[in-house]
Design a protein around this motif. Sequence first.
Motif, PDB file in Angstrom:
ATOM      1  N   VAL A  82       8.165 -10.781  -2.099  1.00  0.00           N
ATOM      2  CA  VAL A  82       7.355  -9.838  -2.863  1.00  0.00           C
ATOM      3  C   VAL A  82       6.434  -9.062  -1.926  1.00  0.00           C
ATOM      4  O   VAL A  82       5.732  -9.655  -1.101  1.00  0.00           O
ATOM      5  N   LEU A  83       6.445  -7.733  -2.080  1.00  0.00           N
ATOM      6  CA  LEU A  83       5.461  -6.878  -1.418  1.00  0.00           C
ATOM      7  C   LEU A  83       4.286  -6.741  -2.366  1.00  0.00           C
ATOM      8  O   LEU A  83       4.478  -6.420  -3.548  1.00  0.00           O
ATOM      9  N   LYS A  84       3.096  -6.995  -1.873  1.00  0.00           N
ATOM     10  CA  LYS A  84       1.888  -6.834  -2.678  1.00  0.00           C
ATOM     11  C   LYS A  84       1.192  -5.580  -2.182  1.00  0.00           C
ATOM     12  O   LYS A  84       0.794  -5.499  -1.028  1.00  0.00           O
ATOM     13  N   VAL A  85       1.078  -4.587  -3.077  1.00  0.00           N
ATOM     14  CA  VAL A  85       0.662  -3.249  -2.686  1.00  0.00           C
ATOM     15  C   VAL A  85      -0.439  -2.740  -3.604  1.00  0.00           C
ATOM     16  O   VAL A  85      -0.368  -2.927  -4.827  1.00  0.00           O
ATOM     17  N   ASP A  86      -1.444  -2.078  -3.023  1.00  0.00           N
ATOM     18  CA  ASP A  86      -2.448  -1.393  -3.822  1.00  0.00           C
ATOM     19  C   ASP A  86      -2.849  -0.113  -3.105  1.00  0.00           C
ATOM     20  O   ASP A  86      -3.069  -0.113  -1.893  1.00  0.00           O
ATOM     21  N   PHE A  87      -2.908   0.972  -3.860  1.00  0.00           N
ATOM     22  CA  PHE A  87      -3.246   2.281  -3.305  1.00  0.00           C
ATOM     23  C   PHE A  87      -3.726   3.170  -4.444  1.00  0.00           C
ATOM     24  O   PHE A  87      -3.475   2.886  -5.617  1.00  0.00           O
ATOM     25  N   SER A  88      -4.410   4.264  -4.096  1.00  0.00           N
ATOM     26  CA  SER A  88      -5.002   5.109  -5.131  1.00  0.00           C
ATOM     27  C   SER A  88      -4.081   6.217  -5.627  1.00  0.00           C
ATOM     28  O   SER A  88      -4.199   6.651  -6.770  1.00  0.00           O
ATOM     29  N   ASP A  89      -3.170   6.706  -4.781  1.00  0.00           N
ATOM     30  CA  ASP A  89      -2.274   7.787  -5.179  1.00  0.00           C
ATOM     31  C   ASP A  89      -1.064   7.785  -4.260  1.00  0.00           C
ATOM     32  O   ASP A  89      -1.045   7.060  -3.258  1.00  0.00           O
ATOM     33  N   LEU A  90      -0.062   8.589  -4.578  1.00  0.00           N
ATOM     34  CA  LEU A  90       1.120   8.650  -3.728  1.00  0.00           C
ATOM     35  C   LEU A  90       1.653  10.067  -3.670  1.00  0.00           C
ATOM     36  O   LEU A  90       1.412  10.882  -4.561  1.00  0.00           O
ATOM     37  N   SER A  91       2.369  10.342  -2.589  1.00  0.00           N
ATOM     38  CA  SER A  91       3.132  11.581  -2.484  1.00  0.00           C
ATOM     39  C   SER A  91       4.490  11.234  -1.904  1.00  0.00           C
ATOM     40  O   SER A  91       4.646  10.237  -1.202  1.00  0.00           O
ATOM     41  N   ILE A  92       5.478  12.075  -2.231  1.00  0.00           N
ATOM     42  CA  ILE A  92       6.862  11.827  -1.834  1.00  0.00           C
ATOM     43  C   ILE A  92       7.370  13.055  -1.098  1.00  0.00           C
ATOM     44  O   ILE A  92       7.114  14.193  -1.522  1.00  0.00           O
TER      45      ILE A  92
END
Length: 166
Positions: free
Chosen positions: A99-109
């Motif tokens: 499992v990858l445990k990830v936290d962030f406020s926004d994303l771009s692709i």
Amino acid sequence: MSEHRIAIWNLLHDGTLDRTERCGGDLQLEIRLSYLATRALPGSSGLKLTLHGCTSFAFVAWESSDIVTDLRSISNLELGILSTDSESRPIDVITDRGVLKVDFSDLSIELENGSPISFEELQEIAKGYWDDFSNRPCPCFPVRPQGDTAKRSGDAVSSKTKPFSL
């Protein structure tokens, strides 16, 4: 689960995490995902995902429960992204090894050529791919004719054969 930060991980199904790089407070991920990338940009094999304001990125292996936070070590695992069942952050991304445990406020692709692509555009491309996938015939199970034409010499199938049921 309309939250893009969560739903993106289900769109990346069968993608491989090839590279991670920290850029200030952001984390850039290179995801090898040719079946979607080539539909967005012919000849391409992946996407770049930038996790803006990334405060957490760690991998927990199923076998050992070791927590890996070193980005190079995580990249070297070439994790296969499967999905997430998370409904809120932090996000647990299920991979082929843990499992990858990830936290962030926004994303771009971005596409491989650096062109931005919106979540909605990628979602439409994925929908088109999976619609096409589900409508293609399976080479494992040849389609047999129905009715009287089904009976052939040496064949046990006939138009009078009842379907199997439990």
